[in-house]
Design a protein around this motif. Structure first.
Motif, PDB file in Angstrom:
ATOM      1  N   VAL A   1      61.898  19.967  33.518  1.00 45.97           N
ATOM      2  CA  VAL A   1      61.349  21.311  33.694  1.00 45.97           C
ATOM      3  C   VAL A   1      62.417  22.236  34.265  1.00 45.97           C
ATOM      4  N   LEU A   2      63.204  21.737  35.204  1.00 46.01           N
ATOM      5  CA  LEU A   2      64.267  22.552  35.797  1.00 46.01           C
ATOM      6  C   LEU A   2      65.288  22.961  34.734  1.00 46.01           C
ATOM      7  N   ASN A   3      65.582  22.066  33.807  1.00 47.43           N
ATOM      8  CA  ASN A   3      66.499  22.402  32.723  1.00 47.43           C
ATOM      9  C   ASN A   3      65.929  23.516  31.838  1.00 47.43           C
ATOM     10  N   ILE A   4      64.620  23.451  31.593  1.00 46.22           N
ATOM     11  CA  ILE A   4      63.964  24.485  30.788  1.00 46.22           C
ATOM     12  C   ILE A   4      64.023  25.832  31.502  1.00 46.22           C
ATOM     13  N   ILE A   5      63.780  25.808  32.818  1.00 46.64           N
ATOM     14  CA  ILE A   5      63.840  27.045  33.604  1.00 46.64           C
ATOM     15  C   ILE A   5      65.240  27.634  33.569  1.00 46.64           C
ATOM     16  N   GLU A   6      66.248  26.784  33.692  1.00 48.33           N
ATOM     17  CA  GLU A   6      67.641  27.258  33.665  1.00 48.33           C
ATOM     18  C   GLU A   6      67.959  27.930  32.333  1.00 48.33           C
ATOM     19  N   GLU A   7      67.357  27.458  31.260  1.00 46.32           N
ATOM     20  CA  GLU A   7      67.608  28.040  29.941  1.00 46.32           C
ATOM     21  C   GLU A   7      66.837  29.345  29.733  1.00 46.32           C
ATOM     22  N   ARG A   8      65.575  29.376  30.170  1.00 47.46           N
ATOM     23  CA  ARG A   8      64.699  30.499  29.840  1.00 47.46           C
ATOM     24  C   ARG A   8      64.608  31.558  30.926  1.00 47.46           C
ATOM     25  N   ASN A   9      64.718  31.132  32.191  1.00 44.76           N
ATOM     26  CA  ASN A   9      64.532  32.089  33.286  1.00 44.76           C
ATOM     27  C   ASN A   9      65.450  31.722  34.451  1.00 44.76           C
ATOM     28  N   PRO A  10      66.760  31.809  34.242  1.00 46.05           N
ATOM     29  CA  PRO A  10      67.714  31.339  35.250  1.00 46.05           C
ATOM     30  C   PRO A  10      67.670  32.116  36.564  1.00 46.05           C
ATOM     31  N   ASP A  11      67.140  33.330  36.564  1.00 44.63           N
ATOM     32  CA  ASP A  11      67.087  34.140  37.781  1.00 44.63           C
ATOM     33  C   ASP A  11      65.810  33.917  38.590  1.00 44.63           C
ATOM     34  N   LEU A  12      64.968  33.003  38.156  1.00 43.23           N
ATOM     35  CA  LEU A  12      63.713  32.733  38.855  1.00 43.23           C
ATOM     36  C   LEU A  12      63.986  32.239  40.271  1.00 43.23           C
ATOM     37  N   GLU A  13      63.251  32.785  41.249  1.00 42.79           N
ATOM     38  CA  GLU A  13      63.403  32.355  42.639  1.00 42.79           C
ATOM     39  C   GLU A  13      62.731  30.994  42.850  1.00 42.79           C
ATOM     40  N   ASN A  14      63.258  30.244  43.803  1.00 43.21           N
ATOM     41  CA  ASN A  14      62.689  28.943  44.177  1.00 43.21           C
ATOM     42  C   ASN A  14      62.493  28.046  42.952  1.00 43.21           C
ATOM     43  N   LYS A  15      63.537  27.935  42.143  1.00 44.06           N
ATOM     44  CA  LYS A  15      63.425  27.183  40.890  1.00 44.06           C
ATOM     45  C   LYS A  15      63.029  25.724  41.106  1.00 44.06           C
ATOM     46  N   GLU A  16      63.558  25.099  42.161  1.00 41.38           N
ATOM     47  CA  GLU A  16      63.241  23.693  42.394  1.00 41.38           C
ATOM     48  C   GLU A  16      61.768  23.509  42.737  1.00 41.38           C
ATOM     49  N   GLU A  17      61.226  24.413  43.575  1.00 45.46           N
ATOM     50  CA  GLU A  17      59.816  24.315  43.948  1.00 45.46           C
ATOM     51  C   GLU A  17      58.923  24.561  42.744  1.00 45.46           C
ATOM     52  N   VAL A  18      59.299  25.542  41.936  1.00 48.78           N
ATOM     53  CA  VAL A  18      58.518  25.840  40.731  1.00 48.78           C
ATOM     54  C   VAL A  18      58.563  24.662  39.766  1.00 48.78           C
ATOM     55  N   ALA A  19      59.746  24.081  39.601  1.00 49.07           N
ATOM     56  CA  ALA A  19      59.890  22.950  38.686  1.00 49.07           C
ATOM     57  C   ALA A  19      59.044  21.773  39.125  1.00 49.07           C
ATOM     58  N   ARG A  20      58.985  21.547  40.436  1.00 51.36           N
ATOM     59  CA  ARG A  20      58.175  20.416  40.919  1.00 51.36           C
ATOM     60  C   ARG A  20      56.689  20.697  40.720  1.00 51.36           C
ATOM     61  N   ALA A  21      56.274  21.938  40.984  1.00 51.92           N
ATOM     62  CA  ALA A  21      54.862  22.275  40.795  1.00 51.92           C
ATOM     63  C   ALA A  21      54.456  22.136  39.329  1.00 51.92           C
ATOM     64  N   ILE A  22      55.321  22.605  38.433  1.00 52.03           N
ATOM     65  CA  ILE A  22      55.023  22.502  37.003  1.00 52.03           C
ATOM     66  C   ILE A  22      55.064  21.039  36.558  1.00 52.03           C
ATOM     67  N   GLY A  23      56.122  20.325  36.959  1.00 52.84           N
ATOM     68  CA  GLY A  23      56.287  18.950  36.506  1.00 52.84           C
ATOM     69  C   GLY A  23      55.214  18.009  37.018  1.00 52.84           C
ATOM     70  N   VAL A  24      54.986  18.028  38.332  1.00 55.07           N
ATOM     71  CA  VAL A  24      53.956  17.159  38.904  1.00 55.07           C
ATOM     72  C   VAL A  24      52.584  17.568  38.380  1.00 55.07           C
ATOM     73  N   GLY A  25      52.342  18.879  38.297  1.00 57.43           N
ATOM     74  CA  GLY A  25      51.065  19.353  37.765  1.00 57.43           C
ATOM     75  C   GLY A  25      50.855  18.914  36.329  1.00 57.43           C
ATOM     76  N   ALA A  26      51.936  18.880  35.551  1.00 52.52           N
ATOM     77  CA  ALA A  26      51.845  18.431  34.157  1.00 52.52           C
ATOM     78  C   ALA A  26      51.431  16.971  34.078  1.00 52.52           C
ATOM     79  N   VAL A  27      52.010  16.138  34.940  1.00 52.12           N
ATOM     80  CA  VAL A  27      51.653  14.713  34.960  1.00 52.12           C
ATOM     81  C   VAL A  27      50.195  14.531  35.380  1.00 52.12           C
ATOM     82  N   VAL A  28      49.802  15.232  36.440  1.00 48.90           N
ATOM     83  CA  VAL A  28      48.429  15.132  36.931  1.00 48.90           C
ATOM     84  C   VAL A  28      47.440  15.569  35.859  1.00 48.90           C
ATOM     85  N   PHE A  29      47.706  16.712  35.247  1.00 43.66           N
ATOM     86  CA  PHE A  29      46.788  17.233  34.235  1.00 43.66           C
ATOM     87  C   PHE A  29      46.719  16.295  33.037  1.00 43.66           C
TER      88      PHE A  29
END
Length: 317
Positions: free
Chosen positions: A144-172
């Motif tokens: 997910v972090l790699n995707i963010i770096e490609e699509r939205n590299p200026d996003l703040e707190n990228k690591e936190e966002v990536a974990r929320a998206i990634g873990v949430g994806a597994v849970v869902f």
């Protein structure tokens, strides 16, 4: 489990004394055939060793005395169904009133996509072929972090966002199928923004918040909802009205997939609305207010549903 080993012998003595269990060839068993369970519940081996059932009986009584629970859920794979039906029946025969407040929440196998095998495989802990959840989390967050770096590299707190998206994806992905059916996990599918995924639901709420950022305002205090006449708007309202019922059904059936299904339905309806209906229309302030209020309500319901499933709702992604 070892904590209740010493209490297991005490439980066995009580069961024999109460006539619920009896000695048989040096072992102790409870015959439950009169209650529709043909397989006897083995409580003590002939060598004196206790078993899972004995220790689960002792653990259940401890938890009832310690926590005074309203409901106790045992979440395991469906292969343990006989075991828990035996344990629950024995506790009922012992006369514990809380025995009726026990439930086995069984689930089907979890399959992982294997590039090596070019197919779906089930981890087997005894043979060493197991996949650790933390390893899955680390890999999906990295992707997910790699995707963010490609699509939205200026996003703040990228690591936190990536974990929320990634873990949430597994849970869902885990909670989306009916729990008695097999759950299939493939990293690429789980993190996709298309289809029935956690990120797809996250994206719907992020779009809601994006509308308010663009408008540079908070939600309307009131609005004339009679202005909402579009079919997409009516669909959203009807679906939101179903949220309390979906939550009640999920609780009654111990089936979190009902909430996941609901979130997909609402997210899909919002994306369709967002595509067909212009929210911010300077030429029609009455309609703008009504649609802003509608969007805010959608965002709140999505947030509540995601939190029920253990996901972290995001503001940006």
């Amino acid at each position: 489990e070892a904590d209740f080993h010493l209490h297991a012998d005490e439980i066995v003595k009580e069961l024999v004394h109460a006539g619920v269990a009896r000695e048989s060839e040096g072992a102790v068993v409870a015959d439950l055939s009169a209650h529709g369970i043909e397989t006897p519940c083995l409580l003590k081996k002939s060598d004196g060793a206790t078993l899972y059932a004995t220790r689960d009986l002792a653990a259940a009584r401890y938890r009832a005395e310690r926590y005074h629970f309203d409901l106790m859920l045992y979440v395991t794979d469906q292969g343990q169904a006989l075991h828990f039906s035996q344990v629950f029946k024995v506790l009922e025969l012992m006369g514990f009133p809380w025995a009726e407040n026990l439930a086995h929440v069984s689930f089907g196998p979890v399959l992982m996509w294997s590039e090596e095998d070019s197919g779906w495989v089930k981890g087997k802990t005894r043979s060493g072929k197991t996949i650790l959840l933390e390893d899955v989390f680390q890999e999906v967050v990295k992707r997910v972090l790699n995707i963010i770096e490609e699509r939205n590299p200026d996003l703040e707190n990228k690591e936190e966002v990536a974990r929320a998206i990634g873990v949430g994806a597994v849970v869902f992905n885990d909670l989306k199928p009916r729990r008695h059916k097999e759950a299939r996990f493939k990293l690429e599918d789980a993190v996709s923004l298309e289809g029935e995924t956690g990120p797809y639901v996250q994206n719907a709420r992020v779009r809601v918040l994006g509308i308010f950022r663009k408008a540079e305002r908070e939600r309307p205090a009131s609005a004339n909802i009679d202005a909402l006449t579009h079919l997409r708007e009516h669909a959203l309202i009807r679906i939101m009205a179903k949220f309390p019922g979906a939550v009640r059904d999920a609780l009654r059936e111990l089936e979190p997939s009902l909430v996941a299904d609901y979130l997909i339905e609402l997210a899909r309806a919002f994306h369709a609305f967002h595509h067909d209906c212009r929210v911010l229309d300077p030429a029609n302030p009455v309609l703008t207010e009504a649609r802003l209020l509608l969007c805010w309500m959608v965002g709140e319901v999505l947030k509540a549903g995601m939190e029920l499933l253990g996901m972290v709702p995001l503001e940006r992604m």
